[in-house]
Design an enzyme around this catalytic site. Structure first.
Site, mmCIF file in Angstrom:
data_model
loop_
_atom_site.group_PDB
_atom_site.id
_atom_site.type_symbol
_atom_site.label_atom_id
_atom_site.label_comp_id
_atom_site.label_asym_id
_atom_site.label_seq_id
_atom_site.Cartn_x
_atom_site.Cartn_y
_atom_site.Cartn_z
ATOM 1 N N GLU A 173 9.276 -3.104 7.268
ATOM 2 C CA GLU A 173 10.323 -2.595 6.382
ATOM 3 C C GLU A 173 11.522 -2.162 7.224
ATOM 4 O O GLU A 173 11.342 -1.571 8.298
ATOM 5 C CB GLU A 173 9.815 -1.388 5.591
ATOM 6 N N ARG A 179 5.531 -4.645 2.595
ATOM 7 C CA ARG A 179 5.968 -4.514 1.208
ATOM 8 C C ARG A 179 6.870 -5.693 0.812
ATOM 9 O O ARG A 179 6.886 -6.741 1.462
ATOM 10 C CB ARG A 179 6.629 -3.164 0.953
ATOM 11 N N GLY A 205 0.823 -1.199 0.000
ATOM 12 C CA GLY A 205 0.000 0.000 0.000
ATOM 13 C C GLY A 205 0.854 1.243 0.000
ATOM 14 O O GLY A 205 2.077 1.204 0.202
ATOM 15 N N ASN A 206 0.209 2.356 -0.237
ATOM 16 C CA ASN A 206 0.874 3.654 -0.303
ATOM 17 C C ASN A 206 1.505 4.018 1.042
ATOM 18 O O ASN A 206 1.273 3.349 2.052
ATOM 19 C CB ASN A 206 -0.148 4.726 -0.707
ATOM 20 N N ILE A 207 2.299 5.062 1.057
ATOM 21 C CA ILE A 207 2.846 5.591 2.302
ATOM 22 C C ILE A 207 1.678 6.050 3.171
ATOM 23 O O ILE A 207 0.774 6.742 2.707
ATOM 24 C CB ILE A 207 3.797 6.771 2.010
ATOM 25 N N ALA A 208 1.665 5.601 4.439
ATOM 26 C CA ALA A 208 0.609 5.942 5.405
ATOM 27 C C ALA A 208 -0.735 5.301 5.067
ATOM 28 O O ALA A 208 -1.792 5.816 5.436
ATOM 29 C CB ALA A 208 0.455 7.465 5.537
ATOM 30 N N GLY A 265 -1.575 2.420 6.295
ATOM 31 C CA GLY A 265 -1.953 1.635 7.470
ATOM 32 C C GLY A 265 -1.266 0.286 7.568
ATOM 33 O O GLY A 265 -1.731 -0.601 8.292
ATOM 34 N N LYS A 266 -0.153 0.120 6.872
ATOM 35 C CA LYS A 266 0.543 -1.176 6.867
ATOM 36 C C LYS A 266 1.045 -1.548 8.262
ATOM 37 O O LYS A 266 0.936 -2.698 8.681
ATOM 38 C CB LYS A 266 1.713 -1.135 5.873
#
Length: 291
Positions: A111, A164, A87-90, A92-93
């Site tokens: 990460e 990621r 998912g994108n930065i921020a 909620g990963k």
């Protein structure tokens, strides 16, 4: 040290890592692997309430237990599921990983951001955000190395969840630098050659990708709230370009193949609703261990 010479040094570290792994690993012809990491996949999206599962099947019918001929494989990969949270930065990963880390049979790997912020006293992550054309290849070479190390490390539980993957590092972040004109073509070519060599010669199995689908505006609002130093310079336009690449890769599948099936979870919601979503999809996510 120039950016070019620094990148070369990191590439040689990659060579040493792979050489060491080759020396320790069993013969690829005698080892089991679940999927070919770079096999092309076909699939259709299945809707289940607010969640879509994009099923995929590798051409040639490669399944768990088949031999990944000619590829270096990690010891003990049999019966271990690998799930990548994308998912994108921020998006909620971290919250997602923290939620599932409380399950006893799941190993969580975030990460290695601390490494990207401190390489023998240098901060290539911060440098890249300040001057991507100068430092993009330096950071992304190190990202490629550290993510490869994550994929190849021994798994201590039946299920591994990773933040990621080696694939998104290339398909999303390297690709975005190049498409935006902030990475010279020669740097992109070098990173692409390394990625192609890795995925051709090393088995990097992924059983499921969980895509936290979040609008760029939501991500931008969350960035302002968490106030990480390197992220203060990230504009909304950058998040929009990352979002588009994720959508092209995991939803539309218009420019590169999928390494695994994709479970899509809408992630624009507040914390309590997201925790509910994770619990609601627990069985689907853990079912990856049986794929």
């Amino acid at each position: 040290m120039s950016a070019g010479s620094g990148a070369v040094t990191l590439l040689f570290r990659c060579v040493r890592l792979v050489s060491a792994l080759c020396a320790e690993a069993p013969s690829p012809l005698g080892a089991a692997a679940r999927h070919q990491g770079t096999a092309r996949h076909r699939g259709t999206a299945l809707r289940a309430g607010s969640v879509r599962l994009i099923q995929s099947r590798a051409r040639g019918g490669m399944r768990r237990g088949d031999v990944s001929a000619g590829k270096l494989v990690r010891n003990g990969v049999d019966k271990k599921a690998v799930i990548c949270i994308e998912g994108n930065i921020a998006s909620g990963k971290t919250t997602c990983l923290e939620y599932f880390s409380k399950t006893s049979n799941i190993e969580v790997l975030t990460e290695p951001v601390a490494k990207w912020r401190n390489v023998r006293g240098h901060n290539p992550l911060g440098l890249m955000y300040q001057d991507p054309e100068r430092w993009g290849i330096t950071l992304q070479t190190y990202v490629q190395l550290t993510m490869l190390d994550r994929h190849l490390s021994s798994i201590s539980a039946p299920v591994r969840m990773m933040e990621r993957s080696l694939f998104s590092a290339k398909y999303i972040f390297v690709e975005n630098l190049f498409r935006s004109g902030k990475m010279p073509e020669v740097d992109y070519a070098v990173l692409s050659e390394w990625f192609d060599w890795i995925t051709t010669n090393i088995s990097i199995p992924v059983d499921l990708i969980v895509y936290l689908q979040t609008s760029p505006q939501t991500c931008h609002d969350r960035l302002k709230q968490r106030c990480r130093e390197e992220e203060k310079v990230i504009p909304l336009e950058y998040l929009e370009s990352i979002h588009k690449l994720y959508e092209d890769w995991l939803i539309k599948r218009t420019y590169v193949s999928l390494p695994a099936p994709v479970l899509v979870i809408p992630a624009d919601h507040d914390l309590q609703k997201m925790l509910h979503h994770y619990e609601e999809n627990r069985d689907k996510i853990l079912a990856a261990s049986y794929l």
